[in-house]
Design an enzyme around this catalytic site. Structure first.
Site, mmCIF file in Angstrom:
data_model
loop_
_atom_site.group_PDB
_atom_site.id
_atom_site.type_symbol
_atom_site.label_atom_id
_atom_site.label_comp_id
_atom_site.label_asym_id
_atom_site.label_seq_id
_atom_site.Cartn_x
_atom_site.Cartn_y
_atom_site.Cartn_z
ATOM 1 N N CYS A 144 0.910 -1.356 -0.421
ATOM 2 C CA CYS A 144 0.310 -0.157 0.062
ATOM 3 C C CYS A 144 0.970 1.566 -0.610
ATOM 4 O O CYS A 144 2.063 1.456 0.548
ATOM 5 C CB CYS A 144 -1.030 -0.136 1.199
ATOM 6 S SG CYS A 144 -2.077 1.574 1.230
ATOM 7 N N GLU B 96 1.258 -4.660 -5.810
ATOM 8 C CA GLU B 96 0.659 -5.130 -5.061
ATOM 9 C C GLU B 96 -0.815 -4.719 -5.829
ATOM 10 O O GLU B 96 -1.510 -3.474 -6.056
ATOM 11 C CB GLU B 96 0.252 -5.710 -3.808
ATOM 12 C CG GLU B 96 -1.003 -6.690 -3.452
ATOM 13 C CD GLU B 96 -1.209 -6.956 -1.831
ATOM 14 O OE1 GLU B 96 -2.374 -7.341 -1.659
ATOM 15 O OE2 GLU B 96 -0.171 -6.348 -1.193
#
Length: 552
Positions: free
Chosen positions: A415, A449
């Site tokens: 993140c 990700e």
């Protein structure tokens, strides 16, 4: 007849069963000779009711038997209209009255429709907060009413009919676009050259952007200033002639799409207008408008405004509490180890297992500005790299990224967030560059990700483009290998290929994929680099003091 039993949840003085007992008295009057004990089982409240009914006139007796008296207000006075009844307060007494009405509706059918009318009038009285708006229409053109500024046509200087016309035009354009894409896919080949339709569309867009005016005329500026002075922040500023018609229409489409998404969330109950949605946060010397819902505790979320300490990230309910906290807070930088420092920029490595509360607060704060974030409380398997900018008051949070301690897919970022007050200043690329610097030290190839947020995807594509063009500019050989590019830059080969395709630098020819060195793109990038000059918004590998963690 068997003896009736009292409800287990009834109160000791019988006030909860007074109406039921009166009903039992009327229904069992025909059996008084058979079972006299049934009539004597009256609670004190029902006994007082029967005694008062004997002394009352006949018409009052009939009203008492029907039990159609209006509900009482907290002051004990009967409301003069439906609006006087406070049905919006979610307290225990209101819930009990609703349950009691539902219980009594079996014996008195007139009670249930009356309560239903109250709720209908309550929903109907929900209004848009924009002054002068009647809540009719919707920005998307798909709904008859709206209850928020995001869907208000008046706030966006439009009428409900204009929104419907624009919605029809958008649907028509979407159908034409889907048909064109189907035709392109039908005739698609392996090469990535743009189709004739895409070329024509690009030329049309460039022509529209060239035709736009360079600036506003004096009359337009006066008109815009008058609109601003008249409506202030209750209306959207006039946007015509500020940019090209094409870009303005793109912005309108994005507004309509965001409004539709918010409407879906509201209908699903995930967002309630006016409650459980933090609108703004006070963070340091900045007041930030939030973008998305974050699962803060309900007692804080329903306030609408949150006060957050910029050093320890503790959240509070009022500015007074924040002021007292700041007088006692001893934190001036994030917890953990400082692994990078150059000038005023520092990066701290924070372990989610050692500093759990801080990392949870950081995730809750990040969710206010990220749509796809799902991690809030399970922070132990992650490391957080927090970038700060220092001054004489402390190290102020600029942004952060997190990564798994042991990622099987070699994700170097789980993140990533740049705080809104530091966006469009180069800090996002610094965070991305720092994540790839750690991958180089670990001698691994990394990738973020998925899914990426909209702003994250834009930042990563810009970074990958810059890395490839810099590599091409410095490359002196004749043959370029994607594997060599990946090893030197630590960028995943899949990301390299997708970037080359978007730049039209990858071509399939005679059974092989060829990388084209487009000198025009390289020259354009070099000109931007020269114009940008030297600044401190770059990561210096020599300033990194870090070794890969082992066995965490």
């Amino acid at each position: 007849m068997p003896r009736r039993k009292r409800n287990a949840g009834s109160s000791s003085d019988g006030t909860a069963d007074s109406d039921d007992s009166a009903d039992h008295e009327k229904t069992d009057s025909s059996h008084s000779d058979v079972n006299p004990r049934t009539n004597t089982r009256l609670t004190r409240a029902s006994l007082r009711l029967s005694q008062s009914s004997q002394d009352a006139p006949p018409d009052v007796k009939q009203a008492a038997e029907r039990d159609e008296s209006p509900p009482r207000t907290p002051t004990g006075n009967a409301p003069s209209s439906e609006s006087d009844i406070d049905i919006s307060s979610p307290n225990a007494s209101h819930d009990e009255s609703l349950a009691k009405d539902q219980k009594d509706s079996g014996s008195d059918p007139s009670h249930r429709p009356k309560r239903r009318r109250f709720h209908e009038s309550y929903n109907f009285n929900m209004k848009c907060p924009t002054p002068g708006c009647n809540s009719l229409g919707h920005l998307t053109g798909k709904h008859e009413r709206h209850f928020s500024i995001s869907g208000c046509p008046l706030y966006h200087n439009l009428s409900a009919d204009e929104c419907k016309v624009k919605a029809a035009d958008r649907e028509k354009q979407e159908e034409e676009r889907s048909q064109g894409q189907n035709e392109d896919n039908r005739h698609a080949t392996r090469h990535q050259a743009p189709t004739p339709r895409q070329v024509r569309y690009k030329e049309k867009v460039m022509e529209m952007r060239k035709r736009r005016d360079c600036g506003l005329s004096k009359e337009q500026k006066e008109k815009y200033m008058e609109h601003r002075q008249t409506h202030g922040t209750t209306r959207e500023p006039l946007l015509e002639n500020i940019t090209s018609e094409y870009d303005l229409e793109l912005f309108r489409k994005a507004q309509a799409r965001a409004s539709e998404d918010l409407e879906k969330l509201r209908l699903q109950g995930q967002i309630t207008e006016g409650s459980n949605m933090i609108k703004t946060i006070l963070f340091g010397r900045y007041e930030l408008d939030t973008w998305y819902h974050s699962p803060y505790p309900e007692e804080y979320a329903r306030l609408g405004r949150l006060y957050v300490c910029e050093f320890c990230l503790k959240y509070m309910k009022s500015q007074t509490i924040l002021r007292r906290h700041m007088a006692k807070c001893v934190w001036k930088h994030p917890p953990g180890d400082e692994v990078y420092r150059k000038g005023a920029i520092s990066v701290f490595e924070v372990d989610g297992k050692k500093n759990k509360i801080y990392c949870q607060n950081l995730c809750l704060l990040a969710k206010l500005f990220l749509d796809h974030k799902t991690l809030y409380y399970d922070v132990e398997p992650f490391l957080f790299y927090v970038m700060t900018e220092a001054d004489n008051t402390g190290c102020h949070l600029v942004g952060y990224f997190s990564k798994e301690k042991n990622s099987f897919l070699n994700y170097n970022v789980s993140c990533i967030l740049t705080m809104p007050q530091y966006m469009r200043q180069g800090y996002g690329k610094m965070l991305i560059d720092f994540s790839y610097l750690l991958s180089k030290v670990e001698e691994k190839v990394g990738s973020p990700e998925r899914p990426l947020s909209d702003l994250g995807l834009i930042s990563y594509r810009s970074y990958w483009k810059e890395v490839l063009l810099r590599y091409m500019y410095n490359f002196q050989g004749k043959e370029i290998s994607i594997k060599e590019i990946s090893q030197e830059t630590a960028v995943n080969p899949v990301d390299i290929v997708s970037t080359l395709q978007s730049l039209q630098m990858l071509k399939y020819w005679k059974g092989k994929h060829l990388v084209l060195k487009r000198q025009d793109l390289i020259d354009e990038w070099k000109a931007k680099e020269t114009k940008r000059g030297t600044n401190n918004k770059t990561i210096d590998p020599s300033s990194l003091k870090w070794t890969p963690p082992k066995g965490t």
